[in-house]
Scaffold this motif. Structure first.
Motif: not given
Length: 583
Positions: A226-235
């Motif tokens: 996904s765009w940006g930091l990986g936290e978007s994918v994890v959360d």
């Protein structure tokens, strides 16, 4: 290893993961996550993709842990009988205590040294602070996602970030997970360390699995991005793009665009993580190109090669370079014997665990005695001599013994029959097996063998069939069909004798001839009644079931269909169905 020219306690409290030899950065010292990074960053081809990273070791947190161990809250939370509500209260108390724990002289030196590195060496002067428990990211357990992570941390905020990460050790979720590991033989306590990594300002990020965790295919790499930091994918704040990449053929075999309305980005001015709205041109567009996918899969393959088993890798693309942030073993794959795994590029083989069935399901590994029991019992049931092994140890055979399970080689059967035919024939007797045959993963085109393995041929198949006392089974069924009442009385008399013989054998116990001989005696006691039952099943009940199933499929009315559906599949109050449900 960081030094000041003289041997000080900070040597054991602070280690560089980029330069320390992995043998000096074991999980016992720096935790599982940091130990994995130290190993990862020593691979020459991966070093350009490694951000500056340090570990505050278990020695740094040990003084705090020793203080808390003397508290009433800590002692109470170790009680297995503590209620969930009370555990929440106790854990909150421990977390509050973490905010005021004193720093000793050695801790203070290590903290100041790490703060200095953030200010002087880290790009933008920002760090990501992540937990690294001793048993975290191991091959058996991961603790993934249950410890605290702090992003965009400045040097002045480091102490608070460390305390918050340490406090997450006392979260109820962590204690529940630890209790499970304790029950399975793990250590009572999980040592704690922290990774302090240069903050990566990524434009695209995500996770990559070097083997497909959905179907355990080792030739496929699965990537979520996904765009940006990986936290978007994890959360879960976005639906990530998904790519399934065939590593041997080096091509994408499946791709799905995710809906990505927001992206987490780093505010370089103050270190905050911002949630920004993604424009319509990128919201439903792929976040990775074919070129970036090729590069990512290649690096993930190098990680897998170094570790020797499939890996879960967190990655991030900046404007300039691909960065590897974390690597841990995939713990959810279904493991099979090495000789069942085809080499890259070879014909795929599809196996079916024959011990997974509606009426006799078992998923736990078998011991050697279990395997012997199953093999001998099957030989006895179909009338084959003891010395003849139907289940060999060769996965090229139609049925075979693995180390702890028994399998059928469906690729051989698909040379002669289709999955659709198998699904139809299994539907009534075993709906679960029927659903497997009907699934898209059960592809005849993909798994059908073009050439039969050596030793598998029609002549051998006919020879095996000739060893089975088919005529004997047929005569038994014919007698029942001709006079059911007389056949029933005859069967009950045989069963009565078998039960009497079993009881006599039980009272006598195992003789000095050994356990194998005793088991053979048990089989012989059961064989007369089992032979009768096999004859009925093979030549009477199967045919009856088939007739009823046809009535069910081609019923003229709904009532008729429901009646035959109940007769075939069971109904409320049906003893056989209730036994199956409770099992």
């Amino acid at each position: 290893m960081d030094t000041h020219g003289s041997k000080q306690p900070t040597i054991t409290m602070l280690l560089s993961l980029n330069t320390t030899d992995p043998s000096d950065a074991s999980a016992a010292i720096v935790g599982g996550k940091a130990a994995s990074l130290a190993r990862l960053y020593k691979i020459p081809s991966l070093q350009p993709h490694a951000p500056l990273s340090y570990a505050l070791t278990t020695a740094f947190f040990r003084p705090w842990l020793e203080i808390l161990k003397t508290s009433n809250e800590y002692i109470e939370c170790q009680n297995d009988g503590i209620s969930q509500d009370r555990l929440e209260v106790v854990c909150n108390g421990l977390k509050l205590s973490c905010k005021t724990l004193p720093l000793d002289a050695a801790q203070d030196r290590a903290l100041k040294e790490m703060s200095s590195k953030i200010e002087q060496d880290f790009k933008h002067g920002l760090a990501a602070v992540r937990s690294s428990a001793v048993e975290e990211d191991g091959t058996d357990q991961s603790f993934a996602g249950i410890f605290e992570t702090k992003l965009g941390v400045r040097a002045s905020q480091l102490e608070d970030a460390l305390r918050e990460c340490f406090a997450s050790k006392f979260d109820p979720r962590v204690l529940h997970y630890m209790a499970k590991q304790k029950a399975s033989g793990s250590k009572d306590d999980v040592g704690f360390a922290v990774v302090v990594m240069e903050m990566v300002d990524s434009v695209v990020a995500g996770v990559a699995f070097s083997a497909n965790p959905l179907n355990s295919d080792r030739d496929e790499c699965v990537i979520d991005s996904s765009w940006g930091l990986g936290e978007s994918v994890v959360d879960g704040s976005v639906t990530a793009d998904r790519f399934i990449y065939e590593k041997v053929k080096k091509k994408i075999v499946h791709q799905a665009i995710g809906h990505k309305p927001v992206e987490k980005r780093l505010d370089l001015a103050n270190g905050q993580v911002l949630s920004l709205t993604v424009g319509s041109d990128r919201c439903d567009a792929f976040s990775l190109t074919t070129k970036t996918l090729d590069e990512l899969v290649e690096l993930v393959g190098l990680v897998e090669k170094e570790y020797g088993y499939p890996m879960d890798v967190e990655w991030a693309y900046t404007q300039d370079i691909l960065v590897l942030l974390q690597a841990r073993p995939i713990t959810t794959l279904f493991w099979i014997d090495d000789n069942m795994i085809t080499k890259p590029g070879e014909q795929r083989i599809l196996y079916y665990d024959i011990n997974i069935a509606s009426e006799a399901t078992t998923t736990t590994p078998f011991h050697h005695m279990d395997m012997f029991l199953f093999n001998r019992m099957r030989n006895a049931l179909i009338g084959l001599p003891e010395e003849m092994r139907v289940f060999r140890n060769d996965p090229q055979m139609p049925v075979f013994n693995a180390s702890t399970r028994q399998y059928g080689n469906l690729s051989i059967y698909f040379k002669f029959i289709t999955p659709k035919y198998c699904a139809k024939e299994c539907l009534v007797l075993d709906p679960y097996l029927s659903s497997l045959f009907a699934s898209k993963d059960c592809s005849r085109k993909k798994y059908r063998l073009e050439k039969l393995p050596k030793g598998v041929n029609i002549r051998n198949f006919i020879w095996i069939l000739r060893q089975v006392p088919v005529l004997k089974f047929h005569r038994i069924a014919r007698k029942f069909h001709k006079d059911p009442e007389k056949g029933k009385l005859r069967y009950l008399e045989i069963l009565k004798n078998d039960i009497a013989n079993l009881k006599a054998l039980e009272e006598r116990g195992c003789s000095d001839k050994g356990l194998v001989h005793y088991f053979e005696e048990l089989i012989q006691c059961m064989m007369p009644s089992l032979t009768e039952e096999l004859g009925l099943i093979m030549f009477l009940l199967f045919r009856l079931y088939q007739k009823m199933d046809n009535k069910r499929l081609f019923a003229k009315t709904e009532d008729e269909r429901m009646e035959y559906d109940a007769l075939c599949g069971g109904y409320e109050g049906d003893e056989l169905m209730q036994i199956n449900v409770s099992a």
